[in-house]
Design a protein around this motif. Sequence first.
Motif, PDB file in Angstrom:
ATOM      1  N   PHE A 536     -13.180 -39.422  40.293  1.00  0.00           N
ATOM      2  CA  PHE A 536     -12.056 -39.839  41.133  1.00  0.00           C
ATOM      3  C   PHE A 536     -12.544 -40.303  42.508  1.00  0.00           C
ATOM      4  N   ILE A 537     -13.538 -39.570  43.044  1.00  0.00           N
ATOM      5  CA  ILE A 537     -14.088 -39.934  44.356  1.00  0.00           C
ATOM      6  C   ILE A 537     -14.784 -41.284  44.288  1.00  0.00           C
ATOM      7  N   LEU A 538     -15.540 -41.505  43.204  1.00  0.00           N
ATOM      8  CA  LEU A 538     -16.249 -42.777  43.052  1.00  0.00           C
ATOM      9  C   LEU A 538     -15.266 -43.944  42.947  1.00  0.00           C
ATOM     10  N   ILE A 539     -14.166 -43.716  42.247  1.00  0.00           N
ATOM     11  CA  ILE A 539     -13.153 -44.775  42.113  1.00  0.00           C
ATOM     12  C   ILE A 539     -12.508 -45.063  43.456  1.00  0.00           C
ATOM     13  N   ALA A 540     -12.148 -44.005  44.206  1.00  0.00           N
ATOM     14  CA  ALA A 540     -11.511 -44.187  45.508  1.00  0.00           C
ATOM     15  C   ALA A 540     -12.432 -44.912  46.473  1.00  0.00           C
ATOM     16  N   GLN A 541     -13.741 -44.653  46.368  1.00  0.00           N
ATOM     17  CA  GLN A 541     -14.720 -45.288  47.260  1.00  0.00           C
ATOM     18  C   GLN A 541     -15.194 -46.642  46.733  1.00  0.00           C
ATOM     19  N   SER A 542     -14.598 -47.093  45.613  1.00  0.00           N
ATOM     20  CA  SER A 542     -14.966 -48.387  44.987  1.00  0.00           C
ATOM     21  C   SER A 542     -16.444 -48.447  44.634  1.00  0.00           C
ATOM     22  N   LYS A 543     -16.999 -47.296  44.268  1.00  0.00           N
ATOM     23  CA  LYS A 543     -18.412 -47.250  43.898  1.00  0.00           C
ATOM     24  C   LYS A 543     -18.619 -47.387  42.387  1.00  0.00           C
ATOM     25  N   VAL A 544     -17.524 -47.437  41.652  1.00  0.00           N
ATOM     26  CA  VAL A 544     -17.625 -47.655  40.213  1.00  0.00           C
ATOM     27  C   VAL A 544     -16.565 -48.690  39.837  1.00  0.00           C
ATOM     28  N   ASP A 545     -16.939 -49.607  38.960  1.00  0.00           N
ATOM     29  CA  ASP A 545     -16.032 -50.672  38.536  1.00  0.00           C
ATOM     30  C   ASP A 545     -15.136 -50.149  37.422  1.00  0.00           C
ATOM     31  N   LEU A 546     -13.832 -50.318  37.574  1.00  0.00           N
ATOM     32  CA  LEU A 546     -12.898 -49.852  36.550  1.00  0.00           C
ATOM     33  C   LEU A 546     -13.143 -50.556  35.213  1.00  0.00           C
ATOM     34  N   THR A 547     -13.634 -51.800  35.267  1.00  0.00           N
ATOM     35  CA  THR A 547     -13.972 -52.518  34.033  1.00  0.00           C
ATOM     36  C   THR A 547     -15.065 -51.783  33.269  1.00  0.00           C
ATOM     37  N   ALA A 548     -16.028 -51.215  34.032  1.00  0.00           N
ATOM     38  CA  ALA A 548     -17.109 -50.464  33.399  1.00  0.00           C
ATOM     39  C   ALA A 548     -16.566 -49.204  32.742  1.00  0.00           C
ATOM     40  N   ILE A 549     -15.575 -48.576  33.370  1.00  0.00           N
ATOM     41  CA  ILE A 549     -14.964 -47.379  32.779  1.00  0.00           C
ATOM     42  C   ILE A 549     -14.251 -47.741  31.484  1.00  0.00           C
ATOM     43  N   LYS A 550     -13.542 -48.867  31.507  1.00  0.00           N
ATOM     44  CA  LYS A 550     -12.853 -49.310  30.298  1.00  0.00           C
ATOM     45  C   LYS A 550     -13.856 -49.581  29.180  1.00  0.00           C
ATOM     46  N   THR A 551     -14.979 -50.162  29.557  1.00  0.00           N
ATOM     47  CA  THR A 551     -16.025 -50.458  28.568  1.00  0.00           C
ATOM     48  C   THR A 551     -16.534 -49.177  27.926  1.00  0.00           C
ATOM     49  N   ILE A 552     -16.721 -48.158  28.745  1.00  0.00           N
ATOM     50  CA  ILE A 552     -17.203 -46.867  28.231  1.00  0.00           C
ATOM     51  C   ILE A 552     -16.201 -46.300  27.230  1.00  0.00           C
ATOM     52  N   LEU A 553     -14.923 -46.379  27.563  1.00  0.00           N
ATOM     53  CA  LEU A 553     -13.893 -45.759  26.743  1.00  0.00           C
ATOM     54  C   LEU A 553     -13.600 -46.562  25.469  1.00  0.00           C
ATOM     55  N   THR A 554     -13.818 -47.873  25.504  1.00  0.00           N
ATOM     56  CA  THR A 554     -13.475 -48.719  24.346  1.00  0.00           C
ATOM     57  C   THR A 554     -14.690 -49.225  23.583  1.00  0.00           C
ATOM     58  N   ALA A 555     -15.867 -48.790  23.964  1.00  0.00           N
ATOM     59  CA  ALA A 555     -17.104 -49.315  23.379  1.00  0.00           C
ATOM     60  C   ALA A 555     -17.140 -49.135  21.865  1.00  0.00           C
ATOM     61  N   GLU A 556     -16.684 -47.963  21.356  1.00  0.00           N
ATOM     62  CA  GLU A 556     -16.767 -47.680  19.933  1.00  0.00           C
ATOM     63  C   GLU A 556     -15.749 -48.498  19.135  1.00  0.00           C
ATOM     64  N   GLU A 557     -14.691 -48.944  19.850  1.00  0.00           N
ATOM     65  CA  GLU A 557     -13.639 -49.658  19.143  1.00  0.00           C
ATOM     66  C   GLU A 557     -13.891 -51.164  19.079  1.00  0.00           C
ATOM     67  N   GLU A 558     -14.828 -51.672  19.898  1.00  0.00           N
ATOM     68  CA  GLU A 558     -15.044 -53.118  19.976  1.00  0.00           C
ATOM     69  C   GLU A 558     -15.674 -53.643  18.689  1.00  0.00           C
ATOM     70  N   LYS A 559     -15.180 -54.749  18.186  1.00  0.00           N
ATOM     71  CA  LYS A 559     -15.748 -55.424  17.014  1.00  0.00           C
ATOM     72  C   LYS A 559     -16.359 -56.735  17.485  1.00  0.00           C
ATOM     73  N   PRO A 560     -17.643 -56.997  17.210  1.00  0.00           N
ATOM     74  CA  PRO A 560     -18.328 -58.166  17.753  1.00  0.00           C
ATOM     75  C   PRO A 560     -17.768 -59.488  17.281  1.00  0.00           C
ATOM     76  N   ALA A 561     -16.993 -59.533  16.164  1.00  0.00           N
ATOM     77  CA  ALA A 561     -16.562 -60.839  15.642  1.00  0.00           C
ATOM     78  C   ALA A 561     -15.080 -61.117  15.852  1.00  0.00           C
ATOM     79  N   VAL A 562     -14.468 -60.438  16.755  1.00  0.00           N
ATOM     80  CA  VAL A 562     -13.028 -60.626  16.964  1.00  0.00           C
ATOM     81  C   VAL A 562     -12.821 -61.821  17.858  1.00  0.00           C
ATOM     82  N   LYS A 563     -12.614 -62.989  17.217  1.00  0.00           N
ATOM     83  CA  LYS A 563     -12.476 -64.215  17.996  1.00  0.00           C
ATOM     84  C   LYS A 563     -11.056 -64.492  18.413  1.00  0.00           C
TER      85      LYS A 563
END
Length: 729
Positions: A536-563
Motif C-alpha cells: 500500500f505504501i509503495l502504491i501511495a508513493q508511486s514506486k510500483v506500477d499498477l500495471t505491473a501488479i495486474k500482470t502479477i495477478l493475471t499472469a497465469e490466466e494470460e493466453k499467448p494466442a488471444v488475438k
Amino acid sequence: MEDKKLNFKAFEETKTLLLKSLQGQQPANKAEHVVEALDLAKSIYEKHGEWNEANATHLVNVAQICLNEIGLGSTSATAALLHETIERKWLTPVEMEKRFGQAVASILMNFTQISGLDPKDPKTEAELFRQMLISLTSDARVILIKLADRLDTMRSLSKEQPEVRLKRSWETFHLYAPLAHRLGLYRLKSEMEDLAMKYIYPKEYKYIIKRLQETTASRNRFLQSFISPIENELQKKGFTFTIKGRTKSIYSIFRKMQNQEVDFDEVHDIFAIRIILDSKPENEKSDCWQVYSIITDKYTPNTERLRDWISVPKSNGYESLHTTVLGPDNKWIEVQIRTVRMDEIAEKGLAAHWKYKGIRQEQGQEQGIDEWVVRVREILESPDTSPEDKVEQFQMNLTSSDIYVFTPKGDIRKLPAKSTVLDFAFDIHTEVGSQCVGAIVNGKNTTIKQELQNGDVVEILTSKKQKPKKDWLTFIITSKAKSRIKQQLRDIENREIQEGREILLRRLKNWKIDDVDEAIRKVNKHLKLKKPTDIFILIAQSKVDLTAIKTILTAEEEKPAVKEDTPKPEIEKAEVKESSDYLVIDEKLVNIEYKLAKCCNPIFGDDIFGFVTVNEGIKIHRTSCPNAGQLKQRWPYRVVKARWKGSSIAGAFQTTIKVSGIDEIGILNRISEVISKDLRVNMRNLNVSSRDGLFEAQIQLYVEDTKHLKMLLYRLSRVQGVHKTVRMK
C-alpha cells in the motif's frame, strides 16, 4: 585647527586618576603598557574620526573602574582601553597579541564575543544570558571588564534617548546587577540598581531621594546617640577602628516598601552602622566577636537576625558579622562588624580576596590568575539561592554538554552540544522542523545536518513541500526532535497505507478480482515484501506500477494466442490514420480511445509506440519507457507502431525534469523565474531535497514538444548554481 584635547576636561581628570593609580599599584613596565594602550586607542579613534570626549572618557573610565573599584590589574586596564577596537575591526587579534601579549588579545576576543549578546527579554532570559557569558569566556576578567563597561554606561545614561535608557536599565536590573552581586561586588551592584531604578521608576526614585534628604538631620542625631557609648567602650579596649553610618541603597528601600506594602517612614532599617577594625590577621575573628559582645551589652539584640559570615564566609569571599539591635527611641538598627581586609573584599569582591591571600595584584593577573579565575567561574556557575538575587530562579548549572544559539530576533535557545540545524528547527516548533530544508548560520547557507556552535545565529529555511524522512533520525540528537519525527513518520505511513489500500481496492474491483486478501498475499510474495501493508505504501508513493501488479495477478490466466483482444476495430473507429504500418497520432487527442502513459509521460516529438490494453484503449509509451522492454517481450502482439503528426498544442504535454546544483539562497527563485516568466511554462508540482550543501529538484510541468523541452533544459542549465538538468524517464 583647535586641539580637541583642551575641551576634554572629564577625560583629563579621569586620566590623571588612572595614571596615579598605576604609579601606586602596578610595576613600571606594566604601567607603561596601559599608557601605550591609551595612546594607541587615541590614534586609532582619531584615524576613524571617533575621538571625542564621550568615547575618550568612557575608555578611561572603564579602565579606572577595573583598577580602583574592582581591584583588577594592568592587563585588565589595558584590555579595557582597547575593548572596542577588535569589535569594530580596527585591529586584529594578531596585532594585539604582538603589542600587548596573548592575555590581552584573548580577553579582547572574548569581550567581542559577549558584546554580541543582546537578549530581547532580560527578565526571562537572565539565566541563559549568565550561562552564555560563562560558555563564551575562558577568562573571568572578561566578565568583570564587562561589568565595568556597563557601570560607566549607566553613569552616563542621561545623554541617551529615552528608549535606550529604558532598555539599558532593564538589562542592568536583570543581567548585570545580579552578576555583580554574585561576585561580591556589592557597591557596584547597589549603584547599578539605583541608576536603573532612576529611569524605570522615576517617580518613586525621586520620592525616596527627597525623603532621605528630609530625614538626614534626624538620622545623624540618632546615629550619634547610638555610636557615642560604643566608641567609648572600643577606645577603652584599645581597638583601632572606624565607624560609618551607611544608608541603604535607594532600590533596597524601594523593594522593602513594595514587599512589605509600607510607606517610607515605616521602613525600619533604612540605615546601618558599620564598624571596621584594623586588626592583625590572626586576631580578626576574636576582635569581631569582642566588639559584638560590647554592642550587645549596651543594646538588646535580635538573636534571629544574627548572621555569622566570619566563621563560614560566603562563596564569593564575603566576610562580616551582622546583628540587629534595639537602639535609642526603641528603633531597630543593623550593625555590621568587619576588619579592613574584610571591608575591601566586600567592596571589591574576589579580586581583593585573592590579593589578601598573598597574591600581589599583578601576580594575580599573570602568575596566580588561574586559581582566581577558576574561583570566579565557580561562583558564576553555581546556582544562587539568595533571596536578594531574584533573577536566579531557575537553579540550573552549566555543563560542557550545552550550547547556546540565537534566533535572528535575538532569542536564546539552549541545546545539547553537537545539536544540528534540524534539532534547532524542532526546538522552535514542530511545524518548522518538519518543513526545514536548511538554514542560514551566521550569514552562510548550511544543510540541515550542520552542527551548531556556541553563539551561532540561526535562521531556518522551510518549504511546504518538505516532509520528515527516516534518515533524519540518523543525525539528530535531541529527544524532542526524535519523538516528533517518529510520530510524524507514523502519521505519514498510516495515511499512505490508507491511500494505497483504497487505490488498490478500486483497481482490484475494476479487474474483477474478488479475493482481495489472496491478491495482496500473491503480490507481496512476488515482490518479496516483509509486511502486508508495504504494498500500500509503495502504491501511495508511486514506486510500483499498477500495471505491473495486474500482470502479477493475471499472469497465469494470460493466453499467448488471444488475438481477439487486439482492438483493431477501435483503431479504425478512432480518428487515427494508418500510414504504412504506423498508427498516426493526431495532436488534438479528441475522441480517440487512447491515453498517454503516466509511467513515461511522452510528449510531442518523442519516439513512441502504442500498447493495446483491455479496458483503457491504447496507451502511448516512449520507446525509452522503463516498461517498454517488458511490454514488448511479454505481449508483442499488443504493441503497435506509432508516430506523431501535425503540430503540438502549447502546454499540452506533462513531463518531469530533474535539476541539481548548489543549495544556496535564491536558487529556487532563479529556477522558477526561468520556467514561469521567461519561457511561460506552467509548473504542476515541485519537490526539493537538500543534502551536504547540494539540492535536487524534481519538477512536473507542461511543455509543447521535445524542442520546447530541450530549450527549457538548456535555459535552466545556464542558471547560476545549477549543475545538471535532465528529463526523467
